[in-house]
Design a protein around this motif. Structure first.
Motif, PDB file in Angstrom:
ATOM      1  N   PHE A 209       9.737   0.764  16.954  1.00 62.27           N
ATOM      2  CA  PHE A 209       9.856   1.300  18.305  1.00 62.27           C
ATOM      3  C   PHE A 209      10.058   2.807  18.189  1.00 62.27           C
ATOM      4  O   PHE A 209      10.958   3.262  17.471  1.00 62.27           O
ATOM      5  CB  PHE A 209      11.051   0.694  19.043  1.00 62.27           C
ATOM      6  N   VAL A 210       9.235   3.588  18.888  1.00 66.72           N
ATOM      7  CA  VAL A 210       9.292   5.044  18.739  1.00 66.72           C
ATOM      8  C   VAL A 210       9.287   5.739  20.093  1.00 66.72           C
ATOM      9  O   VAL A 210       8.764   5.214  21.084  1.00 66.72           O
ATOM     10  CB  VAL A 210       8.120   5.578  17.885  1.00 66.72           C
ATOM     11  N   GLY A 211       9.861   6.934  20.134  1.00 65.54           N
ATOM     12  CA  GLY A 211       9.860   7.759  21.331  1.00 65.54           C
ATOM     13  C   GLY A 211      10.543   9.077  21.030  1.00 65.54           C
ATOM     14  O   GLY A 211      11.154   9.255  19.978  1.00 65.54           O
ATOM     15  N   GLY A 212      10.410  10.021  21.954  1.00 64.08           N
ATOM     16  CA  GLY A 212      11.144  11.272  21.817  1.00 64.08           C
ATOM     17  C   GLY A 212      10.361  12.436  21.271  1.00 64.08           C
ATOM     18  O   GLY A 212      10.830  13.570  21.319  1.00 64.08           O
ATOM     19  N   GLU A 233       5.481   2.318  21.591  1.00 69.00           N
ATOM     20  CA  GLU A 233       5.947   3.612  22.090  1.00 69.00           C
ATOM     21  C   GLU A 233       6.748   3.467  23.381  1.00 69.00           C
ATOM     22  O   GLU A 233       6.527   2.560  24.182  1.00 69.00           O
ATOM     23  CB  GLU A 233       4.744   4.522  22.337  1.00 69.00           C
ATOM     24  N   GLU A 234       7.653   4.415  23.575  1.00 73.18           N
ATOM     25  CA  GLU A 234       8.520   4.475  24.750  1.00 73.18           C
ATOM     26  C   GLU A 234       8.547   5.908  25.260  1.00 73.18           C
ATOM     27  O   GLU A 234       8.476   6.862  24.478  1.00 73.18           O
ATOM     28  CB  GLU A 234       9.927   4.043  24.344  1.00 73.18           C
ATOM     29  N   PHE A 235       8.645   6.063  26.577  1.00 73.16           N
ATOM     30  CA  PHE A 235       8.732   7.396  27.183  1.00 73.16           C
ATOM     31  C   PHE A 235       9.906   7.416  28.144  1.00 73.16           C
ATOM     32  O   PHE A 235      10.049   6.521  28.976  1.00 73.16           O
ATOM     33  CB  PHE A 235       7.431   7.713  27.928  1.00 73.16           C
ATOM     34  N   GLY A 236      10.768   8.429  28.024  1.00 73.84           N
ATOM     35  CA  GLY A 236      11.920   8.532  28.909  1.00 73.84           C
ATOM     36  C   GLY A 236      12.696   9.794  28.624  1.00 73.84           C
ATOM     37  O   GLY A 236      12.203  10.727  27.969  1.00 73.84           O
ATOM     38  N   SER A 237      13.941   9.845  29.109  1.00 71.96           N
ATOM     39  CA  SER A 237      14.782  11.012  28.910  1.00 71.96           C
ATOM     40  C   SER A 237      16.242  10.615  29.051  1.00 71.96           C
ATOM     41  O   SER A 237      16.554   9.532  29.572  1.00 71.96           O
ATOM     42  CB  SER A 237      14.445  12.104  29.932  1.00 71.96           C
ATOM     43  N   THR A 238      17.132  11.480  28.585  1.00 73.95           N
ATOM     44  CA  THR A 238      18.560  11.228  28.745  1.00 73.95           C
ATOM     45  C   THR A 238      18.934  11.182  30.222  1.00 73.95           C
ATOM     46  O   THR A 238      19.815  10.429  30.627  1.00 73.95           O
ATOM     47  CB  THR A 238      19.369  12.315  28.021  1.00 73.95           C
ATOM     48  N   GLY A 245       6.735   2.116  29.014  1.00 74.90           N
ATOM     49  CA  GLY A 245       6.653   1.432  27.733  1.00 74.90           C
ATOM     50  C   GLY A 245       5.244   0.956  27.473  1.00 74.90           C
ATOM     51  O   GLY A 245       4.438   0.802  28.401  1.00 74.90           O
ATOM     52  N   GLN A 246       4.963   0.729  26.214  1.00 76.92           N
ATOM     53  CA  GLN A 246       3.619   0.371  25.781  1.00 76.92           C
ATOM     54  C   GLN A 246       3.380  -1.124  25.894  1.00 76.92           C
ATOM     55  O   GLN A 246       4.257  -1.929  25.583  1.00 76.92           O
ATOM     56  CB  GLN A 246       3.432   0.823  24.339  1.00 76.92           C
ATOM     57  N   SER A 251      -1.693   0.610  26.165  1.00 74.82           N
ATOM     58  CA  SER A 251      -1.457   1.541  27.267  1.00 74.82           C
ATOM     59  C   SER A 251       0.035   1.691  27.517  1.00 74.82           C
ATOM     60  O   SER A 251       0.820   0.787  27.255  1.00 74.82           O
ATOM     61  CB  SER A 251      -2.137   1.044  28.544  1.00 74.82           C
ATOM     62  N   MET A 252       0.417   2.837  28.080  1.00 76.23           N
ATOM     63  CA  MET A 252       1.791   3.065  28.505  1.00 76.23           C
ATOM     64  C   MET A 252       1.883   2.775  29.999  1.00 76.23           C
ATOM     65  O   MET A 252       1.096   3.303  30.791  1.00 76.23           O
ATOM     66  CB  MET A 252       2.198   4.505  28.225  1.00 76.23           C
ATOM     67  N   HIS A 253       2.846   1.935  30.386  1.00 77.19           N
ATOM     68  CA  HIS A 253       3.023   1.566  31.789  1.00 77.19           C
ATOM     69  C   HIS A 253       4.316   2.150  32.336  1.00 77.19           C
ATOM     70  O   HIS A 253       5.380   2.027  31.715  1.00 77.19           O
ATOM     71  CB  HIS A 253       3.053   0.047  31.942  1.00 77.19           C
TER      72      HIS A 253
END
Length: 435
Positions: A209-212, A233-238, A245-246, A251-253
């Motif tokens: 699991f990766v992101g950042g 993959e993961e996309f987000g922020s603090t 998420g993938q 695809s990223m949803h």
């Protein structure tokens, strides 16, 4: 390729999804009305804004959060705050974030939406910062909520150098990991430095699991080839937690059932549900620190075109930040563009680490490559960069170990507690930070 989604679905179309979002907005505005920042900005005079007014409200910026530190954004009594986090980002200024226990239920659920499920059978390595950032604590909490054994590896601790992490993954039979994507390449290099094969010597590993950090499809594919497992993959922020998420189709949803998303045209200032522009978010389940039209400053491309996975959520391509765009010989250059070119090289060249410098005189790139592939790698990479950017780069191949030293991959640092009594051969000037 339709698969069961790792979350509950209460809508069947974009219209039903929009209705679900609209139903939550009055609660979000009510929470925001308790925040000193929004009281002054939006609720001080006249009628309070309604859901219909949201698209016309001013953006909330990262600088707003920094200016309001520590408590200007807080919308609940301090006794109700469960955790506090900060992210310094690229500006070097602290961006505060508060969460209640109720907020944490939403944070954990969104993070755990992985198509490779986290289970009680897993040993889960968390290799992102704990400290003040959210990322390590979030993965830790989500894994524990699913019954997994958590290994808190951190990535800013002297106690867990790369060699130790490789040892932990192997000896504890780690099955899932959470880290920046660059970390997985460093682990692979560290494993190889000790004679291990990432593809075959870690048989318990199920997924990374990766992101950042920026991740192109080319690099994601290369990481998957090296380790022989899916890269999720993961996309987000603090400030927001997980935003996307993938899926199994790659695809990223966007988690649009939990967060309202807009795509902002930075030139016209107008926004729409899809298209290309800057991502603006309004979390729908954020009580401690509501955010109305928060500008993440990330450039994205959002689409409601149906994905083959069957998940009824919009897809997003994260393109990075225009603030991180440089110019080389007058032409725009992004890390995303260069990474696609670097990891488009054949895997047998072994190119994992590179760096570049853009300036008025052009683009200089250094990359580690074995001597036998040097000429071919230079020719291929020059062509790829020239075709993508219209720039002829100054390519400087270097020997493996030049950019990421072998000692960094194999060092095993012994960190001990501070003390005040020393033997005569020890350096007592390092009493507080002795190691």
């Amino acid at each position: 390729m339709t698969v069961r989604a790792p979350f509950e679905i209460h809508w069947n179309s974009p219209e039903e999804l929009a209705a679900l979002q609209s139903k939550r907005l009055p609660q979000v505005l009510e929470w925001a009305s308790a925040s000193p920042f929004y009281q002054e900005r939006l609720f001080a005079s006249g009628a309070p804004p309604t859901s219909v007014d949201l698209p016309s409200l001013p953006l909330t910026t990262k600088q707003d959060l920094r200016d309001q530190r520590p408590f200007g954004m807080l919308a609940v009594p301090r006794r109700r705050v469960a955790t506090y986090h900060e992210s310094s980002g690229s500006a070097g200024q602290a961006t505060p974030s508060f969460y209640t226990e109720q907020d944490w239920e939403d944070l954990v659920e969104r993070y755990a939406r992985k198509w490779v499920a986290i289970t009680a059978e897993d040993t889960f390595l968390v290799r992102t910062p704990y400290a003040l950032m959210l990322t390590g604590h979030l993965a830790h909490a989500a894994a524990r909520s699913r019954g997994a054994t958590v290994v808190p590896g951190d990535n800013r601790s002297l106690a867990t150098p790369l060699s130790r992490i490789v040892e932990v993954i192997r000896d504890l039979r780690v099955s899932l990991t959470w880290s920046m994507s660059t970390e997985t390449l460093l682990w692979a290099a560290a494993a190889r430095a000790t004679g291990l094969d990432p593809t075959s010597d870690f048989p318990e590993l199920r997924a990374l699991f990766v992101g950042g950090d920026p991740l192109t499809p080319e690099r994601r594919q290369r990481i998957g080839e090296i380790w022989g497992v899916p890269v999720v993959e993961e996309f987000g922020s603090t400030e927001t937690g997980s935003l996307a998420g993938q899926c199994p189709a790659g695809s990223m949803h966007l988690w649009a059932d939990r967060v309202l998303f807009e795509v902002l045209d930075p030139v016209t200032g107008t926004s729409s549900p899809e298209g290309r522009g800057r991502l603006v978010v309004t979390p729908l389940y954020r009580e401690a620190m509501p955010l109305l039209r928060y500008d993440l400053e990330d450039d994205v491309e959002v689409s409601y075109t149906a994905c083959m996975c069957g998940w009824p959520l919009p897809t997003v391509r994260v393109l990075g930040r225009s603030a991180w765009e440089y110019r080389a010989d007058g032409r725009p250059v992004t890390q995303h563009d260069l990474e696609a070119a670097v990891f488009g090289l054949p895997a047998r060249y072994g190119v994992l680490f590179w760096r570049a410098r853009a300036g008025r005189n052009g683009l200089v790139m250094e990359f580690e490559v074995a001597p036998e592939y040097r000429a071919d790698a230079v020719a291929r990479l020059r062509t790829a960069v020239q075709e993508a950017l219209g720039i002829v780069p100054d390519l400087r191949p270097v020997a493996p170990g030049s950019l990421v030293p072998h000692g960094l991959l194999t060092a095993s640092q012994d960190v001990v507690k501070p003390r005040s009594l020393f033997a005569e051969h020890e350096d007592w000037d390092r009493a507080v930070l002795y190691h």
